[in-house]
Structure formats: C-alpha cells, structure tokens
Design an enzyme around this catalytic site. Structure first.
Site, short mmCIF file in Angstrom:
data_model
loop_
_atom_site.label_atom_id
_atom_site.label_comp_id
_atom_site.label_asym_id
_atom_site.label_seq_id
_atom_site.Cartn_x
_atom_site.Cartn_y
_atom_site.Cartn_z
CG LEU B 60 -2.07 -1.01 1.20
CD1 LEU B 60 -2.76 -1.03 2.60
CD2 LEU B 60 -3.03 -1.08 -0.21
CG ASP B 309 4.17 -8.83 -4.90
OD1 ASP B 309 4.41 -7.88 -4.20
OD2 ASP B 309 5.46 -9.64 -5.55
#
Lengths: 310, 434
Positions: B60, B309
């Site tokens: 993130l 991922d």
C-alpha cells in the site's frame, strides 16, 4: 529499415545490402578528399552513456564523411549526471531535430526503449551485455575482404560470451550470412540455456582451433576474475588465450580478429595481435566504412550510395 | 443497513437470494423465498457470489511513497477487485517494524473504510536482516499482527530465520519468506534462461528461490513452526513445497496472478516492443513450464492461495531502461479476472475452488477472523459479486490505484467485479466505489 537495434532483425538481403554499400563507400576512404555530400543538412547525435572513445570517433568520422552535422552528447558532466532520465534525454534530442541517434548505453535494451521515444533512427552502438550490431557488421565486412563469401566459413568466437555484446551480434549476423559459428569459453562465461542459439558451443579451444577459418578473441574484463568466473588471469590465458603456439596450429589462411580494446598478454599475445594474420587494425578502418553504410541506408533510403555528381 | 442480493449463484451454484442484515448474512434461500421488507435490492442474476477476497500480499506504500499508492487508494483498488481484507506489506518508509507504524497503517485502513487492512510486520528491524524487529509488540498492538515478512528482501541469514520461526510461535504468527538467495541474484534482472541469455540481461536463477524454500521448510520442520512462502514462481519450488507438505509440515504458499499468466518471453516481445520494464517483477516472470506447474499446484492445493503482490510504482520508475526500472506490478483490480482466465476457463478450478484459494485459505493463514467465508447464514457479510460472462479490455486509466503499472493493459480478460460488501455495507456497487 528504420533503426539498427539488433543484428537479429537483419535479413540476409539487409545484411548484404549494408556490406555491399560499405564496399562502395570504401572507395571514398581511398580518396584524398574523404567526403560525400549525401547527408548534408542531416543531424546525427552520438549519445554515449558509457565511455567509448573508439566507437564514438568511428561513428563521428562516418557521419562527417557523409557531411552530416554531428553532435556528441556524453553523459558525463551533462544533464544525465544530474539525474535526467533516458526518456527526457530522448525528448530533448527529439526537440533538437536529431535525424539519427547513435546510442551507447550500459543497460541492455536501452536503444530499444529510446526508439519508442524519438522519431529519428536509432543505431545501437552497444547496449549493456546485449548487442553491438555495427561491430558485427564491420567484422563480417573484414572477413569478406580477407576470405570472400562467408557461406560455410567456420568462425570461432572465444572468450566472455556471457557478457559480450559483440558475440551476440556476431552469432546472429554470421549465421544469417551462412557462416558456421562456434562459441568457445569456460562454462562460467556462457549463458545457461543456449539450446536455441544457432551455433556450436565448446569449452575446448584447442579442439576448435584447427577447424577455424576465423578466430575472434573477445576482451576479458579484469573484474570477472574477482567474481570467480575463472581462477586467475594466468589460468584463463593458458586455457583460452591465443598465443603464438596456438596461432601456429590454425589452418593456413585463417585470420585473427579482436574487437578491441585488447588485453595484450591476457586473451591475446602481443606477437599474435601484431602478426600478419591479425585484422585488428583493418577492423578499425572498416568500422568507419560500415558505419557510413548504416547511416547512409537509414537516413537517405534508396538513392545510390555514390551519386554521379562527385 | 439491509440488502437483498437476488439470484446470486453462491460459489457458482444455483441462484439464491442472499439477505445481508446488520453486518451479517441473515438468510440464504431459493429465489423469491427470502422476505426482506425495506431492503435495498441488488439484481445479482447471473453473478457469482464469493466470500470477500483476502489478499496476503499487498503493497500500500503508505507511509513513505504516497506518490505511488496510499492506504486510501490501494484499499479502494482492493474493494474494486472484490477484496474485503488485505495484508499490507512492511517495506514502507519508515518500515513497519514497530507497533507504532503497524498501528498507523491499521488506523488508516479503518479510516478509509474500503476493506480491512491487516498490517504485516517486518521480521528484522529496518528490513536490514541483522536483528529481529519487536515482533511481540506488533502482535500485541491494536493491529494484531500475525504475518511477519521482510518481503522485498529475503531473510537470508539461516540463524535469524530460525529464530524468527521459533519466536512467532508464541503468538501463532507466521513468517512469510521472500525466497531469494542474495548472492545468486546480485544484479538480477529477469528469469535466468534462454530469454535472458538472448537479451543480455542478468539472470535470476530458479535455484535462488528453491534453495531458500528448501532450507526454510527444513528449518520450520526442525523448530515446529509455521512457514509461509511468498510468490512462488518456479516448478522446482512447487516440488519442494509438495514434498514438505507430504511430511505433514506446516508450510503454506502463495502464487501471484501474474505468475499464473505471463512468462519471461514478455521481456523479449510484447505489444509494446522488447525490454519494456512493465514486465519487470521480483521474483521474475518464468517460463511456460513454470506457469503450468504453478497452475496445477494451485489446483491441487500444494499452493494454498493467490496473493497479488500488488506493487504500485509511479510512471517515472517504469518509463526507463530495463535495469533502471523498479520491480513490481499492480494487481488488485485484475486478480480475479486473471484467475478466471488461468484457472477457471482452463477447468483447473471451479468457483468454490476460487473462493477457497482467494478467500478461505489466505484468511486462515493470516489468522484473520470474520473473513474467508463460508457464505452462510450467521457469518459476517463479507462478500463479492462477480460477473464471469463479460470480457473487458484492461484500461488502467479507470483504476482506483494511483499507479498504472499493470502488465495487462490492452489485454482482454474475462469477468468483472460488480459489487463488494464489507460487513454488510457495500464498498462497490455496479462496479463503482460507493
């Protein structure tokens, strides 16, 4: 042909056209005034991110003999050293109206990326450990002059194939031209999966030597030794160096080539480099001629290389 | 807040009406049999209902690289992809190696509200591989960290890895290893094989992954701990994990959508030419044989789950020459479509299998309560509705992610997320954020 990025992109006809054009242009080199007006008003940028005086001045001489305007852009001390990206450099050259960009870059594939960002022709003057197409073309040109047609000729390329852009370009081009290529290296200096390469591979220089019409020695970088690709410079030289004794076991008429710069005493002995079989100095001369042919064909299309108004 | 989802095919089965009430699934019944006065109606005819997806592996980027992604934008992307929970990787700046940072990320997730954010804690302080981070403090924090990973970097020191595996047993944690032997991958750019040899790009050999996985499986068995393997990419790794599981060892593994679909040949030829670093990722795209082995391993359960991922990077980090480019690709908004393409349309998984690999198992590995299904009355209403019948051309311009580094741009992929519910509240309706 818009760019020259890889010799793998060249058909046999393309390759022969370049070599034949170079043959025509070589007449110019023999004149007292070595200049043609062909590319007058065209701009060729030499964009060199790696130091390579030899290649850079060869391209510079080639462009100037065709009357092109030449701009040399060296990454050192330029905006690149201040962090400018390859794309921004490309856009800058584009804005300045470069008709051709001759690029040398430490990253494999950088010329391919550059070709997406400029309208002009891109000539790969060596990208990382990928290709060096004009080197292969000048090598083929030199072989043709010494040996005639390359069909069926046996060419052995010896040394650090893994990191060699010269080897990759030569394998593609020489096989396209009908030669039989053998790559010779210690196993550590070969790529791991070579099954699809159109050539033979050998670890044994002495076995290949008597069957070679051409022996091309590759430069071995000293830093490879520190990375354990081979135990020592001496051991490398004993097993894969071309010394006078090995020279003596080459077939009559076989030639010795090296793209330079040489490590005398490492991959090639001084006596061999300076022998009559060595084409090393001719290669440099032919480099200018072949690069003239490439720039000419990319920039002026189908007109005859040497017009009637000379 | 009450919603009636009409005619949804639960796990691809027969149409059902699903009533969501007060954050829970209140009732599932045959069409027309569920009485729901005042409920918002969602026409779910033809749509597949899956438990909300759970991602074990999301970057993130916040704190530190808010130019690439934020918790807000990344979790919005997750919701649009059908996710109701993501595990936020620790390689932020500062690194998520203290209770303070993981609590910050956790809180940002709660504030954004698009999906639950479960921070992953770093195994070693600063991801430096020298000493353990305060794993217990992160486990005991409000973020209740259970997954620990130095992802991006391998915990290559065997002693440190052993200690981490042992230590996390105290709070039922798991170490998620980024398996990459560092010396074998110095300067590595792409899978070491025929393509790297031709392109002259430094190879990333399969053995560098497999050697670490083998070592860590043995370590986990020796100390009796849980091990999770991030982004398995090679056929050899699959064989080792299969062997470890056959011994009864507590080893789990994930595969990314891109490793299920793309191969290293993308570096050599793609619609955008050669050497386009949009395909540069770590571990690298492998060969077609590896892709096939990974698909089969996901189908037979050797690989437990799909993890994205999702790795956002700004444009300037990808519009470069290959070696200079950042590694990674985004994946949250395309994962389910890629899985449909690679696993469902090939007949390797049915939708129940997809729910297991993308929701149930990752939730279990992460010890994430309230997620992972099953879709049944009385469970938290975390679910997504997916239309498998459409095909769409991927256009990252419409993505919620702040980054555009998708390898699927211009590709036509099947399926589309229509709605996502987090504890009964829609985060996505009609394919748009609510």
């Amino acid at each position: 042909m818009r760019h020259l990025l890889s010799t793998a992109d060249l058909s046999r006809d393309d390759a022969l056209l370049i070599l034949d054009t170079a043959e025509q242009l070589s007449q110019v080199s023999g004149r007292s005034i070595k200049k043609l007006p062909t590319l007058r008003g065209r701009t060729v940028v030499n964009l060199f991110f790696e130091d390579s005086t030899r290649t850079r001045i060869s391209f510079e001489a080639a462009a100037k003999r065709l009357s092109a305007d030449v701009i040399n852009f060296s990454a050192k001390g330029s905006s690149v050293s201040k962090g400018e990206s390859l794309k921004d450099t490309a856009l800058t050259l584009q804005a300045m109206g470069a008709d051709a960009v001759v690029v040398r870059h430490g990253a494999s594939g950088a010329p391919h990326r550059l070709a997406n960002w400029v309208d002009g022709s891109v000539v790969n003057a060596g990208d990382g450990t990928h290709e060096h197409p004009t080197q292969a073309l000048l090598d083929a040109f030199t072989m043709r002059r010494r040996l005639g047609d390359l069909e069926g000729r046996r060419v052995s390329i010896v040394g650090d194939v893994l990191h060699s852009r010269v080897a990759r370009s030569n394998v593609h081009l020489l096989t396209t031209l009908g030669a039989e290529v053998t790559l010779v290296a210690p196993p550590t200096l070969l790529p791991v999966a070579m099954g699809e390469w159109p050539c033979e591979v050998s670890y044994d220089f002495d076995a290949v030597l008597p069957k070679s019409d051409v022996v091309m020695m590759l430069r071995v970088q000293h830093e490879r030794m520190n990375a354990s690709y081979f135990p020592s410079a001496r051991e490398y030289s004993r097993r894969y160096g071309l010394d006078p004794e090995r020279l003596g076991r080459m077939p009559d008429g076989a030639i010795v080539m090296h793209p330079g710069p040489m490590n005398r005493g490492m991959e090639i002995a001084a006596e061999v480099a300076d022998s009559g079989r060595s084409t090393i100095v001719e290669q440099v001369t032919n480099g200018v001629t072949v690069r003239m042919a490439v720039l000419y064909l990319l920039l002026s299309g189908s007109e005859p290389a040497i017009g009637g108004n000379q | 807040m009450t919603y009636l989802l009409r005619g949804a095919r639960v796990l691809g089965g027969d149409p059902r009406d699903i009533l969501l009430k007060d954050g829970y699934v209140a009732e599932i019944g045959a069409p027309g049999t569920v009485d729901a006065p005042g409920a918002g109606h969602v026409d779910a005819g033809g749509l597949i209902a899956l438990p909300g997806l759970v991602d074990l592996h999301t970057h993130l980027r916040e704190p530190g690289r808010e130019d690439a992604e934020t918790v807000e934008s990344g979790t919005a992307a997750a919701a649009l992809g059908g996710y109701t929970a993501v595990h936020a990787m620790a390689n932020t700046s500062p690194v998520a190696d203290t209770a303070g940072v993981v609590e910050q990320v956790y809180r940002l997730g709660q504030e954004a509200g698009h999906c639950d954010v479960r921070p992953v804690g770093a195994v070693t302080a600063g991801l430096a591989g020298r000493q353990l981070a305060e794993l217990g403090a992160m486990a005991d924090s409000a973020a209740r960290v259970r997954v620990f990973s130095d992802d991006g970097v391998c915990v290559s020191d065997a002693v440190l890895m052993r200690r981490a595996l042992e230590y996390v047993k105290a709070f039922d944690g798991v170490v998620a290893q980024h398996a990459q032997e560092p010396r074998l991958t110095e300067g590595a750019q792409m899978n070491e094989g025929a393509v790297s040899g031709r392109l002259g790009l430094t190879g990333w050999p399969a053995v560098a992954e497999e050697a670490i996985i083998a070592r860590d499986c043995l370590l986990a068995a020796h100390v009796g701990s849980r091990l999770h393997i991030c982004h398995v990419s090679t056929a050899g790794s699959v064989e080792i994990i299969r062997w470890a599981k056959s011994k009864g060892w507590d080893v789990t593994a994930e595969v990314t959508p891109h490793h299920l679909l793309l191969t290293d040949s993308c570096a050599e030829s793609s619609p955008t030419g050669s050497y386009n670093p949009i395909y540069k990722v770590n571990p690298p795209l492998r060969t077609a044989a590896d892709v096939q082995a990974l698909r089969e391993a996901l189908a037979d359960g050797t690989i437990d789950c799909v993890a994205t991922d999702h790795a956002p990077h700004p444009v300037e980090d990808k519009e470069t020459e290959w070696p200079a480019a950042a590694m990674g690709m985004i994946g949250l908004e395309t994962a389910l479509s890629v899985v449909q393409e690679a696993m469902v349309e090939t007949g390797l998984l049915d939708w129940a299998g997809v729910a297991d690999r993308m929701s149930a198992r990752p939730a279990r590995i992460g010890r994430l309560d309230g997620h992972g299904g099953p879709l049944a009355a009385g469970t938290p209403a975390n679910l997504t509705l997916f239309d498998p019948s459409v095909r769409r051309t991927v256009e990252p311009g419409g993505f919620a992610s702040k980054s555009r580094n998708t390898p699927y741009q211009g590709m036509t992929l099947p399926g589309r997320v229509v709605a996502t519910f987090l504890r009964g509240r829609p985060t996505v309706l009609e394919g748009k954020l609510t």
